[in-house]
Design an enzyme around this catalytic site. Structure first.
Site, PDB file in Angstrom:
ATOM      1  N   LYS A   1      51.382 -43.041 -25.239  1.00 52.76           N
ATOM      2  CA  LYS A   1      50.226 -42.144 -25.164  1.00 52.76           C
ATOM      3  C   LYS A   1      49.171 -42.686 -24.211  1.00 52.76           C
ATOM      4  O   LYS A   1      48.378 -41.920 -23.649  1.00 52.76           O
ATOM      5  CB  LYS A   1      49.634 -41.953 -26.564  1.00 52.76           C
ATOM      6  CG  LYS A   1      50.586 -41.295 -27.556  1.00 52.76           C
ATOM      7  CD  LYS A   1      49.922 -40.986 -28.878  1.00 52.76           C
ATOM      8  CE  LYS A   1      49.468 -42.206 -29.633  1.00 52.76           C
ATOM      9  NZ  LYS A   1      50.599 -43.048 -30.099  1.00 52.76           N
TER      10      LYS A   1
ATOM     11  N   ARG B   1      41.869 -45.645 -33.275  1.00 52.40           N
ATOM     12  CA  ARG B   1      41.165 -45.011 -32.151  1.00 52.40           C
ATOM     13  C   ARG B   1      40.068 -44.052 -32.595  1.00 52.40           C
ATOM     14  O   ARG B   1      39.025 -43.984 -31.961  1.00 52.40           O
ATOM     15  CB  ARG B   1      42.136 -44.306 -31.208  1.00 52.40           C
ATOM     16  CG  ARG B   1      43.088 -45.250 -30.493  1.00 52.40           C
ATOM     17  CD  ARG B   1      43.955 -44.501 -29.497  1.00 52.40           C
ATOM     18  NE  ARG B   1      44.829 -45.387 -28.734  1.00 52.40           N
ATOM     19  CZ  ARG B   1      46.032 -45.756 -29.135  1.00 52.40           C
ATOM     20  NH1 ARG B   1      46.516 -45.309 -30.286  1.00 52.40           N
ATOM     21  NH2 ARG B   1      46.764 -46.571 -28.389  1.00 52.40           N
TER      22      ARG B   1
ATOM     23  N   LYS C   1      58.671 -50.032 -27.668  1.00 50.10           N
ATOM     24  CA  LYS C   1      58.130 -48.748 -27.252  1.00 50.10           C
ATOM     25  C   LYS C   1      58.795 -48.262 -25.961  1.00 50.10           C
ATOM     26  O   LYS C   1      59.120 -49.060 -25.074  1.00 50.10           O
ATOM     27  CB  LYS C   1      56.623 -48.869 -27.028  1.00 50.10           C
ATOM     28  CG  LYS C   1      55.846 -49.294 -28.266  1.00 50.10           C
ATOM     29  CD  LYS C   1      55.835 -48.224 -29.325  1.00 50.10           C
ATOM     30  CE  LYS C   1      54.933 -48.603 -30.493  1.00 50.10           C
ATOM     31  NZ  LYS C   1      54.800 -47.513 -31.481  1.00 50.10           N
TER      32      LYS C   1
ATOM     33  N   ASP D   1      60.781 -46.288 -29.796  1.00 49.84           N
ATOM     34  CA  ASP D   1      59.757 -45.338 -30.243  1.00 49.84           C
ATOM     35  C   ASP D   1      59.073 -44.744 -29.017  1.00 49.84           C
ATOM     36  O   ASP D   1      58.433 -45.459 -28.249  1.00 49.84           O
ATOM     37  CB  ASP D   1      58.745 -46.085 -31.110  1.00 49.84           C
ATOM     38  CG  ASP D   1      57.669 -45.188 -31.687  1.00 49.84           C
ATOM     39  OD1 ASP D   1      57.663 -43.977 -31.393  1.00 49.84           O
ATOM     40  OD2 ASP D   1      56.813 -45.707 -32.436  1.00 49.84           O
TER      41      ASP D   1
ATOM     42  N   HIS E   1      56.058 -45.830 -42.408  1.00 44.57           N
ATOM     43  CA  HIS E   1      55.337 -46.320 -41.234  1.00 44.57           C
ATOM     44  C   HIS E   1      54.176 -47.237 -41.619  1.00 44.57           C
ATOM     45  O   HIS E   1      53.350 -46.904 -42.459  1.00 44.57           O
ATOM     46  CB  HIS E   1      54.793 -45.113 -40.452  1.00 44.57           C
ATOM     47  CG  HIS E   1      53.812 -45.471 -39.378  1.00 44.57           C
ATOM     48  ND1 HIS E   1      52.456 -45.266 -39.511  1.00 44.57           N
ATOM     49  CD2 HIS E   1      53.998 -46.027 -38.150  1.00 44.57           C
ATOM     50  CE1 HIS E   1      51.838 -45.670 -38.410  1.00 44.57           C
ATOM     51  NE2 HIS E   1      52.744 -46.135 -37.570  1.00 44.57           N
TER      52      HIS E   1
END
Length: 375
Positions: free
Chosen positions: A25, A60, A174, A202, A304
């Site tokens: 992201k 965030r 990632k 991921d 998670h």
């Protein structure tokens, strides 16, 4: 008189990370690097003097909103029977119903819900998993924190080696970069380094359906445990289609914030690995509701983050899950999870098995109290 909730203390905690981390992201320009985790802690005391602790978190954005929302509705819990966790949960939902039953609203309630489950198990003198009904005393464990995209391949290899030497059983890295070729190069290099060690990837929701199909096809060659979040988290049908198309399991669910959002996966025919997150789905109460349905559908589970909570919930799931190891929250607790032989072991301490540290107090930026410690 029956025991009742006498007091609550809420704490907003800002925990800085040692180094900023980036996932897909960030590389696609949708978010900034992650530099801190903001947590909402709830500490509960009953008229009989029993205590419980729970937490939620945000990354965030959203931490101050969670804290503010629970501060608005916390008074509703005072005087209620702490054993009636579902009743308390629903009363808090209705108290804040104007902002909905998902997202920040349920994530705020999650901290108190976890605390009540912790309290109930402490009062019984049992680890939470044992109170729920455990199937096992340990679960397979994998590490994610060393596999972020800001790290070079060599750094990932070094961290993976250190994790395996520390007793962790699997490694997740990632993917989802703008140049898909770079993803494949990194996956190939880490797979070669790990040998037969279980490995996951991921994409953090950064592929569209066409790219996800192409990448999942390419990734079949690397014998992965799963490909995680190849699509937008709310694309239930897309994830379901991928789960029927490829041999490598598809994993998703960590970003969903209610039971109905998770149920959309089942209704779409999803046959992958579900990854509910208790603080995000709204607490242990809704997590267990969905876990029952997921188990009935024959789905594997890999909750998670928040291993301090999820080890207990994983131990109580009928088929053996993977538990995600993140050491980020370690400074907030006095105790540590036991990890050896590729597995995470259930604490033998009552409740969640954790007490808050002085560092947690030092990182607290706001507190609010409700009720009276003496009832």
């Amino acid at each position: 008189m029956p025991d009742s909730i006498a007091s609550l203390q809420l704490s907003s905690v800002v925990l800085p990370l040692e180094n900023p981390v980036s996932d897909a992201k960030v590389l696609t320009g949708r978010q900034k690097p992650l530099t801190e985790v903001v947590l909402l802690f709830a500490e509960v005391t009953t008229t009989d003097g029993v205590e419980g602790m729970g937490f939620s978190y945000s990354k965030r954005a959203g931490g101050p909103a969670q804290y503010a929302h629970l501060c608005e509705i916390a008074d509703v819990a005072i005087g209620q029977d702490p054993s009636d966790i579902a009743k308390v949960y629903d009363s808090l939902l209705w108290a804040g119903a104007s902002v909905g039953r998902s997202g920040v609203a349920t994530q705020a309630i999650a901290a108190l819900d976890v605390a009540l489950h912790d309290l109930k198990a402490r009062r019984a003198g049992l680890p939470l998993a044992k109170l729920l009904g455990a199937y096992r005393d340990s679960c397979r464990v994998y590490n994610t924190s060393g596999g972020f995209l800001q790290a070079s391949v060599e750094e990932i290899k070094e961290k993976a080696t250190a994790s395996l030497e520390a007793g962790i059983g699997g490694i997740k890295i990632k993917v989802g970069q703008p140049d898909w070729r770079t993803d494949l190069e990194r996956v190939a290099a880490v797979r070669e380094h790990l040998g037969a060690t279980p490995m996951m990837v991921d994409a953090n929701q950064q592929w569209d359906r066409a790219r996800a199909r192409r990448m999942c096809r390419e990734l079949e060659a690397y014998d992965l445990v799963w490909v995680e979040e190849p699509l937008d988290a709310w694309d239930a049908q897309g994830h379901a289609d991928l789960s029927h198309t490829f041999d490598t399991p598809i994993a998703t669910g960590e970003m969903l914030t209610s039971v109905p959002e998770h149920l959309a996966l089942l209704e779409a025919g999803y046959r992958g690995i579900v990854q509910p997150d208790a603080p995000r789905i709204g607490g242990i109460t809704p997590f267990l509701r969905f876990a029952t349905l997921a188990s009935q559908a024959g789905l594997a589970l890999a909750p998670h983050y928040a291993m301090e909570i999820h080890m207990h919930l994983a131990a109580a799931y009928p088929t053996e899950p993977w538990v995600e190891h993140f050491e980020w929250l370690n400074p907030l607790f006095e105790e540590r999870m036991e990890i050896r032989d590729g597995r995470m072991w259930l604490p033998d301490r009552p409740g969640l098995g954790f007490t808050l540290s002085e560092q947690m107090r030092a990182h607290t930026v706001a507190t609010a109290s409700f009720g009276s410690p003496r009832g």
